[in-house]
Design a protein around this motif. Structure first.
Motif, short mmCIF file in Angstrom:
data_model
loop_
_atom_site.label_atom_id
_atom_site.label_comp_id
_atom_site.label_asym_id
_atom_site.label_seq_id
_atom_site.Cartn_x
_atom_site.Cartn_y
_atom_site.Cartn_z
N GLY A 441 0.79 -1.23 0.00
CA GLY A 441 0.00 0.00 0.00
C GLY A 441 0.82 1.27 0.00
O GLY A 441 0.28 2.35 -0.25
N GLY A 442 2.11 1.19 0.29
CA GLY A 442 2.94 2.39 0.35
C GLY A 442 3.83 2.53 -0.87
O GLY A 442 3.41 2.33 -2.01
N LEU A 443 5.12 2.86 -0.63
CA LEU A 443 6.08 3.11 -1.69
C LEU A 443 6.95 1.87 -1.91
O LEU A 443 7.34 1.19 -0.96
CB LEU A 443 6.97 4.30 -1.33
CG LEU A 443 8.01 4.73 -2.38
CD1 LEU A 443 7.31 5.30 -3.62
CD2 LEU A 443 8.97 5.76 -1.78
N ALA A 444 7.23 1.58 -3.17
CA ALA A 444 8.15 0.49 -3.53
C ALA A 444 9.37 1.09 -4.21
O ALA A 444 9.23 1.87 -5.17
CB ALA A 444 7.47 -0.52 -4.45
N VAL A 445 10.56 0.76 -3.72
CA VAL A 445 11.82 1.24 -4.29
C VAL A 445 12.53 0.03 -4.89
O VAL A 445 12.85 -0.92 -4.18
CB VAL A 445 12.71 1.92 -3.23
CG1 VAL A 445 14.00 2.41 -3.87
CG2 VAL A 445 11.96 3.06 -2.56
N THR A 446 12.77 0.08 -6.20
CA THR A 446 13.44 -1.02 -6.91
C THR A 446 14.85 -0.59 -7.29
O THR A 446 15.03 0.41 -8.01
CB THR A 446 12.66 -1.42 -8.17
OG1 THR A 446 11.33 -1.80 -7.79
CG2 THR A 446 13.34 -2.59 -8.87
N LEU A 447 15.83 -1.33 -6.80
CA LEU A 447 17.24 -1.04 -7.07
C LEU A 447 17.81 -2.08 -8.02
O LEU A 447 17.65 -3.29 -7.80
CB LEU A 447 18.04 -1.04 -5.76
CG LEU A 447 17.54 -0.13 -4.63
CD1 LEU A 447 18.27 -0.43 -3.35
CD2 LEU A 447 17.72 1.33 -5.03
N GLU A 448 18.46 -1.63 -9.08
CA GLU A 448 19.18 -2.50 -10.01
C GLU A 448 20.67 -2.22 -9.85
O GLU A 448 21.12 -1.09 -10.08
CB GLU A 448 18.75 -2.26 -11.44
CG GLU A 448 17.31 -2.59 -11.75
CD GLU A 448 17.08 -4.08 -11.96
OE1 GLU A 448 18.08 -4.80 -12.08
OE2 GLU A 448 15.91 -4.51 -11.98
N LEU A 449 21.45 -3.25 -9.44
CA LEU A 449 22.86 -3.05 -9.14
C LEU A 449 23.70 -4.13 -9.80
O LEU A 449 23.18 -5.20 -10.16
CB LEU A 449 23.08 -3.09 -7.61
CG LEU A 449 22.41 -1.97 -6.82
CD1 LEU A 449 22.49 -2.28 -5.32
CD2 LEU A 449 23.05 -0.62 -7.12
N PRO A 450 25.00 -3.89 -9.98
CA PRO A 450 25.86 -4.91 -10.58
C PRO A 450 26.04 -6.10 -9.63
O PRO A 450 26.16 -5.93 -8.42
CB PRO A 450 27.19 -4.18 -10.82
CG PRO A 450 27.19 -3.04 -9.86
CD PRO A 450 25.75 -2.64 -9.71
N ARG A 451 26.09 -7.26 -10.20
CA ARG A 451 26.21 -8.50 -9.42
C ARG A 451 27.59 -9.11 -9.62
O ARG A 451 28.12 -9.14 -10.73
CB ARG A 451 25.14 -9.51 -9.86
CG ARG A 451 25.22 -10.84 -9.14
CD ARG A 451 24.27 -11.83 -9.79
NE ARG A 451 24.41 -13.15 -9.19
CZ ARG A 451 23.91 -14.27 -9.72
NH1 ARG A 451 23.24 -14.22 -10.85
NH2 ARG A 451 24.09 -15.43 -9.12
#
Length: 454
Positions: A441-451
């Protein structure tokens, strides 16, 4: 193998030349064997004609040809025949004498053309015998004593056995050459793969350096590739030196600026006039700018330097425990999950700052529940999604929230730099950050980072 690979090009080129040479060899051997076999038939026909011409004579104007001493010529439909004829009307021949083996049969003339005879040269062609068998036929023209008109002598021999021998030889030859071709292609494949193995090893070592598993190329290589490995190591060392100098220069500059800024802030403290307020505000802006550029330069230097990796699971566990204690009064619960072999390709301090800012922001705005899930996104990327059950952000506010110093709620604590710091650090590592609507119901933060590899 990839379409543009050097190994593929070498293998295809060598295979094409080898197969072309084998095809030409097979065609040449088959043609040579067929011609040699037919020459043996022609020689037999020539011997038969020589014998017939030798015994033929003219008696009282009639051509007399005794049967020659040749057993196949005396046996009916034996496959070896001869006859003597004279030119008739048109293209037809009038048979004067023939071998017993022909019995009531005849030797055919060439199809679609007339006999091409010279006094000294034979005409050789194919036809069908009395029983439909394939024949090799030779025809010559000779003039006998006591006769002015020349005679035509024909001899034919069954070529069935020769055709079978040619087919058998062709089958064996092409089978052997096909097996040889497969062997050559396999040999070329293994030769190229073995010859190019040092290049593959070098590629793997360079990849290990890029992914942070090694700091230099350490393998032993042939003399042709060893200089390349040495130059790569020299380039890596030079790059590390350049990065270290940049970090040192940025640190010196930041230190040089922080001292006068601190003095300005100290002097403006306790004073309430307009000038003191302006100095205080501008000094805070300057301090924020220095911290921002220092942090960004250090992150970029660490990202370019390589050789570092951090386990995501450990950082999430550490941050979750710490923030649950900090926000214990709200009863915040952080439910996190990460794959055990998931590694971030970068320094631990940067991952802590990225995740710490996002999780702290979620703790501030959530009612109680926070979810953090970290998964692999291919071989070179990882994805971390952090969600909360707070009020969230409207679609038109999400982009603004990522800008430096932007505070959507002036009453909330903080400087407004949290998400902007996250965005800058992610960008320094070639990653991204995106805001969306949470399932809670709130905010979703999606992080894409090197693996990094486990």
């Amino acid at each position: 193998m990839p379409r543009g690979s050097l190994a593929r090009r070498l293998i295809l080129l060598a295979a094409a030349w080898s197969l072309a040479a084998l095809v030409l060899t097979g065609a040449a051997l088959t043609a040579f064997f067929r011609d040699a076999s037919l020459q043996r038939l022609d020689q037999s026909n020539q011997e038969t004609l020589d014998a017939v011409v030798a015994v033929a004579n003219v008696v009282d104007g009639e051509v007399v040809v005794p049967q020659i001493r040749d057993e196949p010529s005396l046996r009916i439909f034996s496959g070896k025949y001869w006859l003597v004829a004279e030119a008739g009307e048109g293209e037809r021949l009038t048979v004067l004498e023939q071998s017993t083996s022909l019995w009531d049969g005849d030797l055919p003339l060439p199809r679609g053309r007339s006999l091409n005879l010279e006094e000294s040269g034979p005409d050789i062609y194919g036809g069908e015998g009395p029983r439909g068998e394939p024949l090799r036929i030779m025809a010559i023209r000779r003039t006998l004593p006591n006769r002015s008109e020349p005679l035509i002598f024909l001899a034919g021999i069954d070529r069935t056995a020769v055709n079978a021998d040619v087919r058998r030889f062709s089958t064996l030859t092409w089978t052997a050459l096909a097996l040889l071709g497969c062997g050559l292609v396999a040999a070329v494949f293994f030769q190229v793969r073995l010859g190019l193995r040092p290049l593959h090893d070098l590629s793997r070592e360079v990849g290990a350096v890029r992914r942070g598993r090694s700091s230099a190329v350490e393998g032993a290589y042939p003399v042709e590739i060893a200089p390349l490995a040495e130059e790569l190591n020299a380039l890596l060392e030079h790059n590390r030196e350049v990065v270290e100098r940049q970090r040192m220069h940025v640190g010196n500059l930041a230190h040089a600026l922080k001292t006068p800024i601190s003095v300005m802030l100290a002097e403006s403290e306790g004073k309430s006039d307009g000038l003191a307020d302006v100095v205080r505000r501008q000094a805070e802006v300057m301090r924020g700018q220095v911290d921002h550029h220092l942090r960004r330069a250090r992150a970029a230097a660490r990202a370019q330097g390589g050789g570092q990796r951090t386990q995501v699971e450990e950082v999430l566990d550490e941050l979750a425990r710490m923030l649950e204690r900090v926000f214990q009064s709200k009863g915040v619960e952080i439910d996190w999950d990460a794959e055990p072999d998931l590694w971030f390709r970068g320094e631990r301090q940067d991952l802590q700052e990225i995740l710490g800012n996002v999780l702290e922001n979620a703790c501030k705005w959530s009612r109680r529940r926070i979810s953090a899930v970290a998964v692999a996104d291919g071989e070179t990327r990882l994805r971390i999604v952090i969600e909360d059950d707070g009020p969230g952000l409207a679609a038109d506010q999400r982009e603004q929230a990522l800008k430096r110093g932007e505070r959507l709620d002036e009453n909330a604590p903080g400087s407004g730099l949290g998400l902007s710091i996250v965005k800058e650090l992610c960008a320094a590592y070639g990653g991204t950050v995106a805001l969306g609507e949470s399932r809670l119901g709130g905010l979703a933060v999606t992080l894409e980072l090197p693996r990094a590899e486990a």
